[in-house]
Each structure stands twice: as structure tokens, then as C-alpha cells.
Design a protein around this motif. Structure first.
Motif, PDB file in Angstrom:
ATOM      1  N   SER A  49      50.551  31.175 105.307  1.00  0.00           N
ATOM      2  CA  SER A  49      51.019  32.090 106.627  1.00  0.00           C
ATOM      3  C   SER A  49      50.629  33.485 106.109  1.00  0.00           C
ATOM      4  O   SER A  49      50.201  34.400 107.149  1.00  0.00           O
ATOM      5  N   VAL A  50      50.690  33.997 104.955  1.00  0.00           N
ATOM      6  CA  VAL A  50      50.415  35.237 104.603  1.00  0.00           C
ATOM      7  C   VAL A  50      48.887  35.413 104.915  1.00  0.00           C
ATOM      8  O   VAL A  50      48.350  36.597 105.414  1.00  0.00           O
ATOM      9  N   TRP A  53      48.131  35.537 108.545  1.00  0.00           N
ATOM     10  CA  TRP A  53      48.644  36.821 108.992  1.00  0.00           C
ATOM     11  C   TRP A  53      47.741  37.790 108.835  1.00  0.00           C
ATOM     12  O   TRP A  53      47.295  38.802 109.870  1.00  0.00           O
ATOM     13  N   ARG A  57      45.569  39.479 111.936  1.00  0.00           N
ATOM     14  CA  ARG A  57      45.642  41.108 112.046  1.00  0.00           C
ATOM     15  C   ARG A  57      44.580  41.683 112.029  1.00  0.00           C
ATOM     16  O   ARG A  57      44.200  42.534 112.814  1.00  0.00           O
ATOM     17  N   TYR A  62      46.465  38.763 117.773  1.00  0.00           N
ATOM     18  CA  TYR A  62      47.827  39.231 117.578  1.00  0.00           C
ATOM     19  C   TYR A  62      48.734  37.907 117.828  1.00  0.00           C
ATOM     20  O   TYR A  62      49.791  37.808 117.248  1.00  0.00           O
ATOM     21  N   ALA A  65      48.676  35.993 114.848  1.00  0.00           N
ATOM     22  CA  ALA A  65      49.598  36.870 113.592  1.00  0.00           C
ATOM     23  C   ALA A  65      50.969  36.793 113.739  1.00  0.00           C
ATOM     24  O   ALA A  65      51.748  36.607 112.960  1.00  0.00           O
ATOM     25  N   SER A  66      51.327  36.882 115.141  1.00  0.00           N
ATOM     26  CA  SER A  66      52.791  36.702 115.272  1.00  0.00           C
ATOM     27  C   SER A  66      53.339  35.077 114.905  1.00  0.00           C
ATOM     28  O   SER A  66      54.169  34.991 114.383  1.00  0.00           O
ATOM     29  N   LYS A  69      53.608  35.115 110.846  1.00  0.00           N
ATOM     30  CA  LYS A  69      54.958  35.963 110.682  1.00  0.00           C
ATOM     31  C   LYS A  69      56.035  35.059 110.911  1.00  0.00           C
ATOM     32  O   LYS A  69      57.020  34.919 109.797  1.00  0.00           O
ATOM     33  N   THR A  70      56.159  34.093 111.879  1.00  0.00           N
ATOM     34  CA  THR A  70      57.292  32.978 111.799  1.00  0.00           C
ATOM     35  C   THR A  70      57.150  32.269 110.685  1.00  0.00           C
ATOM     36  O   THR A  70      57.777  31.747 110.236  1.00  0.00           O
ATOM     37  N   VAL A  72      55.844  32.885 107.661  1.00  0.00           N
ATOM     38  CA  VAL A  72      56.454  33.648 106.626  1.00  0.00           C
ATOM     39  C   VAL A  72      58.004  33.534 106.331  1.00  0.00           C
ATOM     40  O   VAL A  72      58.692  32.989 105.575  1.00  0.00           O
TER      41      VAL A  72
END
Length: 99
Positions: A49-50, A53, A57, A62, A65-66, A69-70, A72
Motif C-alpha cells: 500500500s505504501v 501510494w 501520488r 489520485y 493514491a486514495s 491510503k485505505t 495502509v
């Protein structure tokens, strides 16, 4: 009929024990292995996930990326719950014993 008359009047005195069923030691090993697998999966999910992301990004995507973030947050939350499973169960078991 009064519902309170159906409730037992005294504590039956039944408590959890370690010698009630055979194979309890094996079951504990299996659950411990499942905890390990779950934590490894959380670490893998966090790393993926990182990376997603960061790349999304950088590329301006995006939406991905969103989603990353979820991922993570889910990985961190899963690790928190898995790592705290013994404490959570012990807490609620203690609370249940006071009812």
C-alpha cells in the motif's frame, strides 16, 4: 409468568479450564501460527500500500493514491487488532465474568 423466576438463584461455579478437552496445546499452536500469518499479511499489505501510494501520488493518479491510503489504514488496523487479540479477549472475558 415472571421471567425472574426462571433465572438461576446461585452461581453454578463453572469456569474455563486447561484440562477439559484433549488437544488444547495443539489448538493453541495453530492459533499462534494464524496470528503470525495475519501479522505477516499485514506487513505485506502495508508495504504494498505504501509503494502504491507513493507511485500513484507521483504519477498524479489520485484515485489509486486514495485506495492505497485505505490499504495502509486497513493494514495498520489489522495489525493492531491481531497484536492485541489476547488483551482484547482477556478484557471482555473479565468484564463478562463480572455480569
Amino acid at each position: 409468568m415472571n421471567v425472574l423466576l426462571l433465572l438461576p438463584a446461585a452461581d453454578p461455579g463453572i469456569t474455563p479450564n486447561d484440562n477439559g478437552l484433549p488437544g488444547l496445546a495443539v489448538l493453541r499452536q495453530i492459533v499462534g501460527a494464524l496470528l503470525t500469518w495475519g501479522l505477516v499479511a499485514c506487513v505485506a499489505g502495508l508495504v504494498i500500500s505504501v509503494i502504491t501510494w507513493a507511485v500513484a501520488r507521483q504519477q498524479g493518479n489520485y484515485g489509486y493514491a486514495s485506495g492505497a491510503k485505505t490499504g495502509v489504514l486497513v493494514s495498520v488496523g489489522g495489525a493492531l487488532l491481531i497484536g492485541g487479540a489476547n488483551a482484547i479477549v482477556a478484557f471482555f472475558s473479565g468484564m463478562g465474568g463480572r455480569i
